[in-house]
Design a protein around this motif. Structure first.
Motif, mmCIF file in Angstrom:
data_model
loop_
_atom_site.group_PDB
_atom_site.id
_atom_site.type_symbol
_atom_site.label_atom_id
_atom_site.label_comp_id
_atom_site.label_asym_id
_atom_site.label_seq_id
_atom_site.Cartn_x
_atom_site.Cartn_y
_atom_site.Cartn_z
ATOM 1 N N HIS A 145 4.491 15.206 -7.709
ATOM 2 C CA HIS A 145 4.601 15.150 -6.245
ATOM 3 C C HIS A 145 4.865 13.730 -5.763
ATOM 4 C CE1 HIS A 145 3.901 16.156 -2.049
ATOM 5 N NE2 HIS A 145 3.055 15.138 -1.974
ATOM 6 N N LEU A 146 4.157 12.763 -6.343
ATOM 7 C CA LEU A 146 4.276 11.390 -5.875
ATOM 8 C C LEU A 146 5.632 10.758 -6.197
ATOM 9 C CD1 LEU A 146 0.732 9.886 -6.589
ATOM 10 C CD2 LEU A 146 1.646 10.779 -4.443
ATOM 11 N N LYS A 147 6.335 11.301 -7.169
ATOM 12 C CA LYS A 147 7.652 10.747 -7.506
ATOM 13 C C LYS A 147 8.591 10.787 -6.306
ATOM 14 C CE LYS A 147 7.689 11.701 -12.479
ATOM 15 N NZ LYS A 147 8.258 12.549 -13.565
ATOM 16 N N GLU A 148 8.466 11.798 -5.470
ATOM 17 C CA GLU A 148 9.380 11.943 -4.341
ATOM 18 C C GLU A 148 8.681 11.946 -3.001
ATOM 19 O OE1 GLU A 148 12.724 14.171 -4.613
ATOM 20 O OE2 GLU A 148 12.916 13.890 -6.755
ATOM 21 N N HIS A 149 7.357 11.964 -2.992
ATOM 22 C CA HIS A 149 6.656 12.137 -1.721
ATOM 23 C C HIS A 149 5.539 11.124 -1.506
ATOM 24 C CE1 HIS A 149 8.466 16.116 -2.552
ATOM 25 N NE2 HIS A 149 8.705 16.087 -1.254
ATOM 26 N N GLN A 150 5.720 9.921 -2.004
ATOM 27 C CA GLN A 150 4.806 8.847 -1.638
ATOM 28 C C GLN A 150 5.610 7.761 -0.926
ATOM 29 O OE1 GLN A 150 2.844 6.401 -4.517
ATOM 30 N NE2 GLN A 150 4.579 6.301 -5.904
ATOM 31 N N TYR A 151 4.967 7.118 0.025
ATOM 32 C CA TYR A 151 5.651 6.137 0.862
ATOM 33 C C TYR A 151 4.894 4.819 0.818
ATOM 34 C CZ TYR A 151 8.301 10.128 2.452
ATOM 35 O OH TYR A 151 9.114 11.239 2.481
ATOM 36 N N GLY A 152 5.632 3.744 0.549
ATOM 37 C CA GLY A 152 5.024 2.426 0.432
ATOM 38 C C GLY A 152 5.135 1.640 1.724
ATOM 39 N N PHE A 153 4.139 0.776 1.949
ATOM 40 C CA PHE A 153 4.105 -0.064 3.142
ATOM 41 C C PHE A 153 3.945 -1.514 2.722
ATOM 42 C CE2 PHE A 153 1.402 3.780 3.953
ATOM 43 C CZ PHE A 153 2.415 4.570 4.511
ATOM 44 N N ALA A 191 0.844 -1.192 0.000
ATOM 45 C CA ALA A 191 0.000 0.000 0.000
ATOM 46 C C ALA A 191 0.879 1.240 0.000
ATOM 47 C CB ALA A 191 -0.924 -0.006 1.216
ATOM 48 N N ARG A 192 0.247 2.408 -0.208
ATOM 49 C CA ARG A 192 1.009 3.650 -0.203
ATOM 50 C C ARG A 192 0.151 4.774 0.362
ATOM 51 N NH1 ARG A 192 0.085 5.411 -6.075
ATOM 52 N NH2 ARG A 192 -1.813 6.658 -5.826
ATOM 53 N N ALA A 193 0.833 5.847 0.755
ATOM 54 C CA ALA A 193 0.176 7.087 1.159
ATOM 55 C C ALA A 193 1.115 8.243 0.839
ATOM 56 C CB ALA A 193 -0.165 7.065 2.650
ATOM 57 N N PRO A 194 0.576 9.402 0.473
ATOM 58 C CA PRO A 194 1.429 10.542 0.136
ATOM 59 C C PRO A 194 1.770 11.386 1.355
ATOM 60 C CG PRO A 194 -0.844 11.088 -0.335
ATOM 61 C CD PRO A 194 -0.850 9.674 0.189
ATOM 62 N N ALA A 195 2.912 12.036 1.309
ATOM 63 C CA ALA A 195 3.254 13.049 2.304
ATOM 64 C C ALA A 195 2.595 14.361 1.889
ATOM 65 C CB ALA A 195 4.764 13.213 2.388
ATOM 66 N N PRO A 196 2.319 15.249 2.859
ATOM 67 C CA PRO A 196 1.682 16.529 2.520
ATOM 68 C C PRO A 196 2.516 17.330 1.533
ATOM 69 C CG PRO A 196 1.655 16.157 4.886
ATOM 70 C CD PRO A 196 2.532 15.105 4.309
ATOM 71 N N ALA A 197 1.834 18.067 0.669
ATOM 72 C CA ALA A 197 2.496 18.915 -0.327
ATOM 73 C C ALA A 197 2.602 20.342 0.188
ATOM 74 C CB ALA A 197 1.716 18.888 -1.636
ATOM 75 N N GLY A 198 3.609 21.051 -0.313
ATOM 76 C CA GLY A 198 3.768 22.465 0.006
ATOM 77 C C GLY A 198 3.446 23.318 -1.204
ATOM 78 N N LYS A 199 2.963 24.525 -0.952
ATOM 79 C CA LYS A 199 2.620 25.430 -2.051
ATOM 80 C C LYS A 199 3.884 26.067 -2.622
ATOM 81 C CE LYS A 199 -2.088 26.524 -0.643
ATOM 82 N NZ LYS A 199 -3.063 27.588 -0.338
ATOM 83 N N PRO A 200 3.904 26.381 -3.914
ATOM 84 C CA PRO A 200 2.853 26.107 -4.907
ATOM 85 C C PRO A 200 2.767 24.612 -5.217
ATOM 86 C CG PRO A 200 4.783 26.984 -5.999
ATOM 87 C CD PRO A 200 5.061 27.071 -4.524
ATOM 88 N N TYR A 201 1.552 24.080 -5.245
ATOM 89 C CA TYR A 201 1.366 22.650 -5.419
ATOM 90 C C TYR A 201 1.761 22.193 -6.828
ATOM 91 C CZ TYR A 201 -1.534 22.882 -1.173
ATOM 92 O OH TYR A 201 -2.002 23.067 0.109
ATOM 93 N N PRO A 202 2.583 21.159 -6.920
ATOM 94 C CA PRO A 202 2.934 20.605 -8.234
ATOM 95 C C PRO A 202 1.856 19.639 -8.701
ATOM 96 C CG PRO A 202 4.066 19.386 -6.535
ATOM 97 C CD PRO A 202 3.291 20.456 -5.826
#
Length: 274
Positions: free
Chosen positions: A180-188, A164-175
């Motif tokens: 965003h998910l290329k570097e800010h999603q985490y798998g479990f 499974a996965r979940a994203p980390a919060p994004a910072g503005k300006p939002y990409p």
């Protein structure tokens, strides 16, 4: 062909047929009318925003979890700033964060996108197959469904493995989401959990507003782990299917949504994030 007088009358008549040049203030429906309207759509998939808005970077919405719970009992979605995956089952809403933690969510939390339905299964069965993977499961489940219809689905059982996965919060300006998910999603990699997956099967013609095919979020029975399902292995799954009669889309009432590029073909981006 016509005299000036007749031409004037025709213009006025056409204006009357197609609408006047004045605007009228909208009147709020009475409580009874609103209840009747909601009852008419009880068997519909309700969604807030559209997938192409999320793909383009619209990560904040003004719909509360409390308002969403009035529209369904089962569903998936996300939270403002992309702070975790939204999981709804039996009317209860949970957030699965990028660090793997699970939190029950208050009604005041806000969401940028969600897909929910008042779930009432009209088909149930058990699928049994040794070490059945997610892809094999989808092929088998598809044989019970019509490819042009919409379905809310709950699957439950013991899972030797869940990815499974979940994203980390994004910072503005939002990409854009794929970026965003290329570097800010985490798998479990979850092992030996018992739990429930909730989600939908949607036909290809909904591709501009939602994700065609299957989309599931998972939560373990003890509510300690879960996320957006990428893969799993199971030997036996209890399947509940609720065919939807249609769908209703509510557009976010904000400038970010109005400015979003919703004309771009984002099919490749959907395939990448899924």
């Amino acid at each position: 062909m016509y005299s000036p007088y007749l031409r004037t009358i025709l213009v006025l008549c056409i204006a009357g047929l197609y609408g006047s040049c004045t605007t009228a203030e909208k009147t709020k429906p009475t409580e009874g009318t609103a209840l009747q309207h909601d009852a008419a759509y009880q068997d519909y998939l309700y969604q807030y925003s559209v997938i192409d808005a999320l793909l383009s970077g619209v990560y904040d919405g003004n719909l509360s979890v409390g308002a969403l719970r009035e529209k369904g009992t089962l569903g998936v979605g996300g939270f403002n700033r992309l702070d975790g995956e939204l999981y709804m089952d039996k009317g209860e809403v949970y957030k699965i964060r990028y660090d793997g933690s699970v939190h029950k969510v208050s009604d005041t939390a806000k969401i940028p996108i969600a897909f929910v339905k008042h779930f009432q299964a009209d088909t149930t069965f058990t699928l049994v197959q040794k070490e059945m993977g997610y892809e094999k499961f989808k092929v088998r489940l598809q044989s019970f469904l019509n490819e042009n219809e919409m379905y809310a689905i709950r699957i439950s059982g013991t899972f030797p493995k869940v990815l499974a996965r979940a994203p980390a919060p994004a910072g503005k300006p939002y990409p854009p989401l794929a970026e965003h998910l290329k570097e800010h999603q985490y798998g479990f990699g979850l092992e030996h959990t018992r739990g429930t997956g909730v989600g939908f099967y949607l036909p290809a013609f909904m591709g501009k507003v939602n994700i065609p095919g299957f989309h599931f979020h998972y939560l373990s029975e003890e509510k300690r782990s879960g996320g957006h399902v990428l893969d799993f292995v199971a030997d036996s799954l209890y399947v509940e299917i609720d065919r939807a009669s249609g769908f209703v889309v509510r557009s976010p009432d904000d400038e970010d949504f109005r400015r979003a590029d919703l004309q771009k073909d984002r099919k490749a981006e959907v395939e990448e994030i899924e």
